[in-house]
Design a protein around this motif. Structure first.
Motif, PDB file in Angstrom:
ATOM      1  N   LEU A  50       0.870  -1.326   0.074  1.00  0.00           N
ATOM      2  CA  LEU A  50      -0.022  -0.034  -0.122  1.00  0.00           C
ATOM      3  C   LEU A  50       0.816   1.200  -0.032  1.00  0.00           C
ATOM      4  CD1 LEU A  50      -2.907  -0.824   2.430  1.00  0.00           C
ATOM      5  CD2 LEU A  50      -2.683  -1.353  -0.178  1.00  0.00           C
ATOM      6  N   LYS A  51       1.927   1.326   0.561  1.00  0.00           N
ATOM      7  CA  LYS A  51       3.027   2.408   0.749  1.00  0.00           C
ATOM      8  C   LYS A  51       3.576   2.647  -0.891  1.00  0.00           C
ATOM      9  CE  LYS A  51       4.116   1.387   5.435  1.00  0.00           C
ATOM     10  NZ  LYS A  51       5.002   0.933   6.491  1.00  0.00           N
TER      11      LYS A  51
ATOM     12  N   LEU B   3       1.486   2.169  -3.599  1.00  0.00           N
ATOM     13  CA  LEU B   3       0.423   2.468  -4.091  1.00  0.00           C
ATOM     14  C   LEU B   3      -0.389   3.813  -4.072  1.00  0.00           C
ATOM     15  CD1 LEU B   3      -1.406  -0.930  -4.003  1.00  0.00           C
ATOM     16  CD2 LEU B   3      -0.443   0.272  -6.071  1.00  0.00           C
ATOM     17  N   ILE B   4       0.620   4.753  -3.496  1.00  0.00           N
ATOM     18  CA  ILE B   4       0.239   6.163  -3.367  1.00  0.00           C
ATOM     19  C   ILE B   4       0.828   6.947  -3.991  1.00  0.00           C
ATOM     20  CG2 ILE B   4       0.202   8.200  -1.566  1.00  0.00           C
ATOM     21  CD1 ILE B   4      -1.729   5.793  -0.868  1.00  0.00           C
ATOM     22  N   ASP B   5       0.291   7.972  -5.096  1.00  0.00           N
ATOM     23  CA  ASP B   5       1.010   8.713  -5.910  1.00  0.00           C
ATOM     24  C   ASP B   5       1.169  10.207  -5.113  1.00  0.00           C
ATOM     25  OD1 ASP B   5       2.059  10.121  -8.102  1.00  0.00           O
ATOM     26  OD2 ASP B   5       0.270  10.045  -9.377  1.00  0.00           O
ATOM     27  N   TYR B   6       2.217  10.142  -4.316  1.00  0.00           N
ATOM     28  CA  TYR B   6       2.400  11.059  -3.384  1.00  0.00           C
ATOM     29  C   TYR B   6       2.859  12.337  -4.321  1.00  0.00           C
ATOM     30  CZ  TYR B   6       3.603   7.086  -0.454  1.00  0.00           C
ATOM     31  OH  TYR B   6       3.634   5.955   0.425  1.00  0.00           O
ATOM     32  N   LYS B   7       3.948  12.330  -5.293  1.00  0.00           N
ATOM     33  CA  LYS B   7       4.417  13.406  -6.077  1.00  0.00           C
ATOM     34  C   LYS B   7       3.000  13.882  -6.952  1.00  0.00           C
ATOM     35  CE  LYS B   7       7.918  15.033  -8.897  1.00  0.00           C
ATOM     36  NZ  LYS B   7       7.235  15.701  -9.977  1.00  0.00           N
TER      37      LYS B   7
ATOM     38  N   SER C 225       7.447   5.869  -3.351  1.00  0.00           N
ATOM     39  CA  SER C 225       6.817   6.360  -4.527  1.00  0.00           C
ATOM     40  C   SER C 225       6.001   5.485  -5.408  1.00  0.00           C
ATOM     41  CB  SER C 225       7.958   6.969  -5.697  1.00  0.00           C
ATOM     42  OG  SER C 225       8.721   5.954  -6.130  1.00  0.00           O
ATOM     43  N   LEU C 226       4.993   6.080  -6.024  1.00  0.00           N
ATOM     44  CA  LEU C 226       4.234   5.037  -7.015  1.00  0.00           C
ATOM     45  C   LEU C 226       4.912   4.096  -7.924  1.00  0.00           C
ATOM     46  CD1 LEU C 226       1.094   4.323  -7.621  1.00  0.00           C
ATOM     47  CD2 LEU C 226       1.353   6.182  -9.475  1.00  0.00           C
ATOM     48  N   ASP C 227       4.645   2.958  -7.374  1.00  0.00           N
ATOM     49  CA  ASP C 227       5.303   1.752  -8.002  1.00  0.00           C
ATOM     50  C   ASP C 227       4.226   0.607  -7.990  1.00  0.00           C
ATOM     51  OD1 ASP C 227       6.995  -0.459  -8.981  1.00  0.00           O
ATOM     52  OD2 ASP C 227       8.708   0.419  -8.030  1.00  0.00           O
TER      53      ASP C 227
ATOM     54  N   VAL D 249       7.907  -0.703   8.687  1.00  0.00           N
ATOM     55  CA  VAL D 249       7.069  -1.946   9.281  1.00  0.00           C
ATOM     56  C   VAL D 249       6.043  -1.488   9.873  1.00  0.00           C
ATOM     57  CG1 VAL D 249       9.405  -2.840  10.047  1.00  0.00           C
ATOM     58  CG2 VAL D 249       8.233  -1.581  11.695  1.00  0.00           C
ATOM     59  N   SER D 250       5.654  -0.153   9.970  1.00  0.00           N
ATOM     60  CA  SER D 250       4.519   0.217  10.671  1.00  0.00           C
ATOM     61  C   SER D 250       2.967   0.116   9.682  1.00  0.00           C
ATOM     62  CB  SER D 250       4.597   1.748  10.916  1.00  0.00           C
ATOM     63  OG  SER D 250       4.464   2.634   9.706  1.00  0.00           O
ATOM     64  N   PRO D 251       1.991   0.184  10.362  1.00  0.00           N
ATOM     65  CA  PRO D 251       0.672   0.220   9.620  1.00  0.00           C
ATOM     66  C   PRO D 251       0.398   1.470   9.320  1.00  0.00           C
ATOM     67  CG  PRO D 251       0.128  -0.039  11.888  1.00  0.00           C
ATOM     68  CD  PRO D 251       1.885  -0.152  11.801  1.00  0.00           C
ATOM     69  N   PHE D 252       1.220   2.455   9.224  1.00  0.00           N
ATOM     70  CA  PHE D 252       1.026   3.863   8.674  1.00  0.00           C
ATOM     71  C   PHE D 252       1.677   4.322   7.455  1.00  0.00           C
ATOM     72  CE2 PHE D 252       0.895   3.893  13.213  1.00  0.00           C
ATOM     73  CZ  PHE D 252      -0.371   4.516  13.837  1.00  0.00           C
ATOM     74  N   VAL D 253       0.575   4.675   6.490  1.00  0.00           N
ATOM     75  CA  VAL D 253       1.190   5.062   5.231  1.00  0.00           C
ATOM     76  C   VAL D 253       1.359   6.689   5.480  1.00  0.00           C
ATOM     77  CG1 VAL D 253       0.905   5.160   2.769  1.00  0.00           C
ATOM     78  CG2 VAL D 253      -0.003   3.229   4.119  1.00  0.00           C
ATOM     79  N   ILE D 254       2.607   7.235   5.904  1.00  0.00           N
ATOM     80  CA  ILE D 254       2.364   8.760   6.098  1.00  0.00           C
ATOM     81  C   ILE D 254       2.951   9.362   4.631  1.00  0.00           C
ATOM     82  CG2 ILE D 254       3.769  10.477   7.227  1.00  0.00           C
ATOM     83  CD1 ILE D 254       4.204   8.294   9.581  1.00  0.00           C
ATOM     84  N   MET D 255       2.079  10.219   4.336  1.00  0.00           N
ATOM     85  CA  MET D 255       2.143  10.834   3.074  1.00  0.00           C
ATOM     86  C   MET D 255       2.474  12.360   2.878  1.00  0.00           C
ATOM     87  SD  MET D 255      -1.504   9.295   1.505  1.00  0.00           S
ATOM     88  CE  MET D 255      -2.544  10.111   2.883  1.00  0.00           C
TER      89      MET D 255
END
Length: 527
Positions: A304-305, A307-311, A343-345, A488-494
């Motif tokens: 999931l980390k 699968l985020i398009d941060y940029k 990054s989004l990958d 390792v965390s269950p946090f996707v910090i964006m």
């Protein structure tokens, strides 16, 4: 096209429902999404808008300079002393101060206020109880020495600024003991009444709160310090950014607080409006509940980390309002980590899902506050997840609904914003990287607990960092902690927040501070 239609509809048929009278010269009228306010009791307030309310209506024992946070100065306490062993703090209370009720402020009120936070044990109580205070020992550890002297004894010799910064938080607000107790029921310290009432001494006092509708504050003409310039502050709950923009352009509100990128860009050429911004400590993240059968798998969390398009988000609809940030300490804090390893990958995410035996994806829900920019972020994330076969169902709700569900650990994914409660790095380490009791009956419920993440070893590391007296060593400990946490965390910090507001040109002196509870109305003027 959709945006133009919304504006057109507002002009043709909707303005009559939301257009207020031109703002009076001695009133400040804001458009602001305040549906997250659940309570007005400083011992319970744990939401962004509520904390801003408390900062303008209550005084705290001590404060910090919003332009130089290392400068801690007196509030209700004019000075303090720390014992050689670092355990005892003695606060000297200013003389001659009164609450808005007219009752004098004394050591009794300070002791009552701090003990009250401990005894009620509401959301922000941990800010004080982490220093060893309990209902059983608070009479001995928080006590009055004389009418204007208070002694507080903590359980360990922490870095002094850690404890002092905690007293600058909402939990450090000083309550009118006599007034609160006059409304006490069944030993609740006046809590039921104070959830909608007021017992403070700040530059503004509560006039009226209509949940998810409006909040009105009047100047405290008996304020002991510098008086507020404007007679009244009226905050209208307006969740739609297009409506805020329209009302600002018409002059029906003085400040718009929740504008989107297109609104801000459209207002930049308006000669009657100015744009003001300031980096804040707010962190936007996804919380992944470890009670969920899919989210508890390490490869899924890692996928999931990716699968985020941060940029993509930061460069488009979040431009100028957020910067990509992937660690729990915001920039500006001691030990903040600026590395952004994700990054989004999509292909990498698919590989991780295949490793987890979920190459065909799965279905999951995400609770989403229906105030921008959160819905737009949710839609972008939904589209990215779909590329890897993950069906994300968005569950919209107002701030109160989504927060209540999140705090009960009844979510799958929660898209949230977290702001530091005080300016020491432990404020975020304590919630993102500590969870001393993961049971459903736990008294301390940080973000790690809300996401059912059981981390006894990481908790020990965070505990050691807050006791380190050497500043350089302490910073390194937080850097190492964040690097592990990222992986390792269950946090996707964006993202890290940049607060952007738009004001009418005749507005001056509205203070945007570095945190959500350091925005101040007191010095605002209308020219």
């Amino acid at each position: 096209m959709k945006r133009l239609l919304i504006l057109a509809c507002l002009v043709v048929i909707g303005v009559a429902q939301v257009a207020y009278a031109k703002t009076p010269k001695d009133y400040l009228v804001m458009g602001f999404a305040i549906d997250d306010i659940i309570t007005l009791d400083p011992a319970e307030i744990f939401e962004f808008s509520g904390a801003e309310y408390a900062a303008n209506t209550y005084d705290r024992l001590i404060n910090y300079d919003v332009d130089n946070v290392s400068d801690i100065y007196g509030g209700i306490a004019e000075s303090w002393d720390i014992s050689e062993d670092g355990l005892s703090y003695t606060f000297n209370i200013r003389k001659g101060m009164t609450f808005a009720s007219g009752n004098p402020i004394s050591a009794d009120d300070v002791v009552f206020s701090l003990q009250r936070v401990v005894a009620l044990n509401k959301g922000p109580a941990f800010i004080l109880t982490q220093f060893g205070f309990t209902p059983e020992n608070m009479a001995d550890t928080i006590k009055k020495l004389d009418d204007y002297t208070v002694q507080v004894v903590i359980d360990q010799p922490y870095a002094p600024t850690f404890f002092l910064y905690c007293l600058t938080s909402t939990a450090g607000s000083i309550i009118d003991k006599k007034l609160a107790l006059s409304h006490e029921k069944d030993g609740d310290y006046g809590h039921a009444w104070l959830r909608t009432g007021y017992a403070g001494s700040g530059p503004y006092i509560l006039k009226k709160w209509k949940p998810a509708e409006s909040l009105t504050l009047d100047r405290n003409d008996a304020y002991w310090g510098e008086k507020a310039n404007l007679k009244r502050v009226m905050i209208r709950h307006i969740s739609e950014p297009a409506t805020q923009r329209l009302l600002l352009e018409k002059g029906d509100i003085d400040i718009a607080r929740n504008l989107e990128r297109n609104d801000i860009e459209g207002l930049e050429t308006n000669p009657d409006v100015k744009i003001v911004s300031r980096p804040k400590g707010g962190i936007y993240y996804l919380g992944l509940n470890q009670k969920n059968e899919y989210l508890q798998i390490p490869e899924v969390r890692q996928a999931l980390k990716y699968l985020i398009d941060y940029k993509g988000m930061a460069d488009t609809f979040l431009k100028g309002r957020m910067t990509v940030h992937q660690a729990f300490l915001p920039n500006g804090f001691l030990g903040a980590l600026t590395e952004t390893p994700f990054s989004l990958d999509v292909e990498k995410a698919k590989e991780l899902l295949k490793k987890a035996g979920l190459e065909n994806g799965f279905t999951i829900t995400m609770d989403t506050r229906n105030t921008e920019p959160v819905p737009s972020m949710a839609l972008a994330i939904q589209a990215n997840f779909a590329q890897a076969g993950i069906k994300l169902e968005i569950i919209p709700g107002d701030g109160k609904q989504t927060l209540t569900k999140y705090r009960a650990r009844n979510h799958d994914i929660y898209i949230g914003k977290w702001g530091p409660d005080y300016m020491d790095p432990h404020t975020n380490a304590d919630t993102f990287a500590r969870n001393p009791d993961n049971s459903d009956e736990a008294n301390f419920k940080p973000l790690a607990w809300r996401n059912a993440w059981d981390i006894p070893e990481m908790t020990k590391v965070a505990d050691a960092a807050v006791l380190e007296k050497d500043t350089k060593k302490r910073a390194e400990m937080y850097l190492d902690l964040q690097r592990e946490h990222q992986q390792v965390s269950p946090f996707v910090i964006m993202f890290q927040d940049i607060e952007v507001i738009a004001e009418r040109n005749n507005i001056d002196g509205f203070i945007l501070g570095p945190s959500f509870d350091s925005n101040f109305y007191q010095h605002t003027v209308k020219k």
